[in-house]
Motif scaffolding. Sequence first.
Motif, mmCIF file in Angstrom:
data_model
loop_
_atom_site.group_PDB
_atom_site.id
_atom_site.type_symbol
_atom_site.label_atom_id
_atom_site.label_comp_id
_atom_site.label_asym_id
_atom_site.label_seq_id
_atom_site.Cartn_x
_atom_site.Cartn_y
_atom_site.Cartn_z
ATOM 1 N N THR A 186 39.683 47.331 38.110
ATOM 2 C CA THR A 186 39.570 48.758 38.409
ATOM 3 C C THR A 186 38.342 49.016 39.261
ATOM 4 N N ARG A 187 38.537 49.795 40.330
ATOM 5 C CA ARG A 187 37.426 50.233 41.192
ATOM 6 C C ARG A 187 37.656 51.703 41.489
ATOM 7 N N GLY A 188 36.901 52.557 40.780
ATOM 8 C CA GLY A 188 37.126 53.994 40.932
ATOM 9 C C GLY A 188 38.513 54.368 40.434
ATOM 10 N N GLN A 189 39.274 55.055 41.281
ATOM 11 C CA GLN A 189 40.634 55.452 40.928
ATOM 12 C C GLN A 189 41.671 54.488 41.519
ATOM 13 N N THR A 190 41.237 53.296 41.843
ATOM 14 C CA THR A 190 42.150 52.246 42.286
ATOM 15 C C THR A 190 42.194 51.169 41.211
ATOM 16 N N GLN A 191 43.386 50.887 40.722
ATOM 17 C CA GLN A 191 43.531 49.910 39.638
ATOM 18 C C GLN A 191 44.707 48.984 39.936
ATOM 19 N N ALA A 283 41.675 45.171 46.171
ATOM 20 C CA ALA A 283 41.699 45.106 44.711
ATOM 21 C C ALA A 283 42.693 44.046 44.241
ATOM 22 N N SER A 284 43.752 43.808 45.025
ATOM 23 C CA SER A 284 44.712 42.746 44.701
ATOM 24 C C SER A 284 44.047 41.379 44.757
ATOM 25 N N VAL A 285 43.142 41.199 45.714
ATOM 26 C CA VAL A 285 42.409 39.936 45.811
ATOM 27 C C VAL A 285 41.594 39.713 44.535
ATOM 28 N N CYS A 286 40.913 40.774 44.076
ATOM 29 C CA CYS A 286 40.067 40.657 42.880
ATOM 30 C C CYS A 286 40.906 40.380 41.634
ATOM 31 N N SER A 287 41.962 41.156 41.432
ATOM 32 C CA SER A 287 42.796 40.971 40.239
ATOM 33 C C SER A 287 43.538 39.644 40.295
ATOM 34 N N GLY A 288 44.004 39.246 41.490
ATOM 35 C CA GLY A 288 44.701 37.970 41.631
ATOM 36 C C GLY A 288 43.803 36.787 41.334
ATOM 37 N N SER A 289 42.551 36.846 41.783
ATOM 38 C CA SER A 289 41.595 35.772 41.522
ATOM 39 C C SER A 289 41.316 35.655 40.027
ATOM 40 N N ALA A 304 36.597 37.971 46.009
ATOM 41 C CA ALA A 304 36.614 39.430 45.908
ATOM 42 C C ALA A 304 36.805 40.031 47.290
ATOM 43 N N GLY A 305 37.272 41.277 47.333
ATOM 44 C CA GLY A 305 37.496 41.944 48.613
ATOM 45 C C GLY A 305 36.975 43.361 48.591
ATOM 46 N N ILE A 375 30.667 43.012 43.330
ATOM 47 C CA ILE A 375 31.978 42.943 42.668
ATOM 48 C C ILE A 375 32.142 41.617 41.946
ATOM 49 N N LEU A 376 31.682 40.537 42.570
ATOM 50 C CA LEU A 376 31.806 39.212 41.947
ATOM 51 C C LEU A 376 31.017 39.122 40.643
#
Length: 580
Positions: A186-191, A283-289, A304-305, A375-376
Amino acid sequence: STLDLVVAGTKNAITMIEAGASEHSEVDMFRAIQHAHGIIQQICQFQEELQKAAGKSKREVPVVKLDAELESIMRKHFTPKIDQVLRLVDKKERSVAEDAMNKEALIQLLAEYPEETRNRLTLFLQDEKEKKPDFGIIKEAILEERFRHLIVTEKKRPDGRRLEEVRPLSATVGFLRRTHGSALFTRGQTQLMANITLGAPSEEQSLDGLLPEEKKHFLLHYYMPPYSVGEVKPMRGPGRREIGHGALAERALSFVLPKKEEFPYTIRVVCEAVESNGSTSMASVCSGSLAMFDAGIPLKKAVAGIAMGLVHQGPQFVVLTDIQGLEDHLGEMDFKIAGTKDGITAMQLDIKLTGVEMEVLEKALYQAKEARHQILEVMNAALPAPRQDLSKYAPRIITLIINPDKIKDVIGPGGKMIHKIIDQTGVKIDIEDDGRVFIVTPNAEAAEQAKNLIEDITRDVEVGKIYHGRVTRIMGFGAFVEIFPGKEGLVHISQIGPGHVERVEDAFQVGDEVDVKVLKIDEQGRVNLTRKGLLGEEEGGSEHQPPDNRGGSHYGGPARRDRDGDRHRKQPSRKPIRNA
């Protein structure tokens, strides 16, 4: 190549970037872009020379003039309300406030101006296809103007953040218990929610195109359902946006994957936007990792992206870190940068300007690096390294290397042998042309059993070695013994024992388990076996007793009865033996 970089531009600026890299530094990436722009300038100069020699003049495109009176009226009533809307942090609150602003401004306009003006203003309330375009264009122009002033002049963002500030972050892993790996970022209102499925090597994706067929063992599928942006609409196949975002996130993660030889699984990552307010691809990069860490996939490093934005106002410009939906819509750049703590793995630049100067790109690269490291840190707090073990629900893969010439033996005529192993053990078996064999199953015992069966089939018979086999056929001249699956040898009647054997059936029955020794292998690959020397013979001793193998697998035992019920007479033996 460790860098795949595509750059487009004009003589003065860059218009597009697409890149995949093996953890290249910001310095190297910027130098590569500079080098590409130098070549672009040469190509542009060549095009200009061609234009001078044979080009045609450009057509005049008429400029649509807006209603000056309407613009003046709208600026008076909309400007203060737009400033209030822009300062709302929550996306939903902002949307509701914008609708209320439209209605309130319309009421004021209708009450204040004469009938002729009111008729023009009310057109925007009719069906979308019949709207007079001036109202929407003017309102958008006022919105952009106030947005630029707020950020460039007042140095304030719509949600109150500093220009280089990242929205609040959080991450969790393993919350979907039944999947092979999962994560929620989650980053702000993007999850973004990501889950992992591990499959056999044969489940790779086949790419059937004009070129020879290729296969992919790593797949990332991005999905943004309508509910993530508060909409209701049909859910069909992936669109341009889903395909593009998925490809970018897949590229960002592909550079840190383990070698296929070390981790032979087919990996599928599904990233679904649970809520969207800007930069779901990063955010997909972060959750996928994180999900791959949770699955136990030995990634080299976490990835992270972050998405960078740009706002211009005259000669001044501001680079924004972690842009949200409104800043993406009203801003002039969406520069997505993904990477590890040590370097960049993917980039993508989209702009609405005629070009972005090198100064802007350099600032965005280094500003993104700081945000990526931040983020990392949050991701590492959730899970710092790949798990040591796979999920209990994930398949296990045992890899064998066999002689490619033995592949036909494992498969057998018409696939008989491999199907027999699969039916017997319940595993899945994949065989590559180079001799690699993959045994796939969540059952460790079944995998080990299948491994032993394949090793038995593919191992070479050694002269002089003793094997424990099973009698499969009895002929008048001897018995065939399967010393391991798919490999038989002949025990000639003269090699059954040290004494004289009248009939093969006196010593063997089909299904008996016996120890045999390899005597020789002839030119045609036929195996000759013997029992001599394995039965404990001694010089001198009792006479030889004809065997009865109904009760065991050893030579000797109680005397057999013939069809009349009489016991066989003892046969004289050249070398009497004791019962085994």
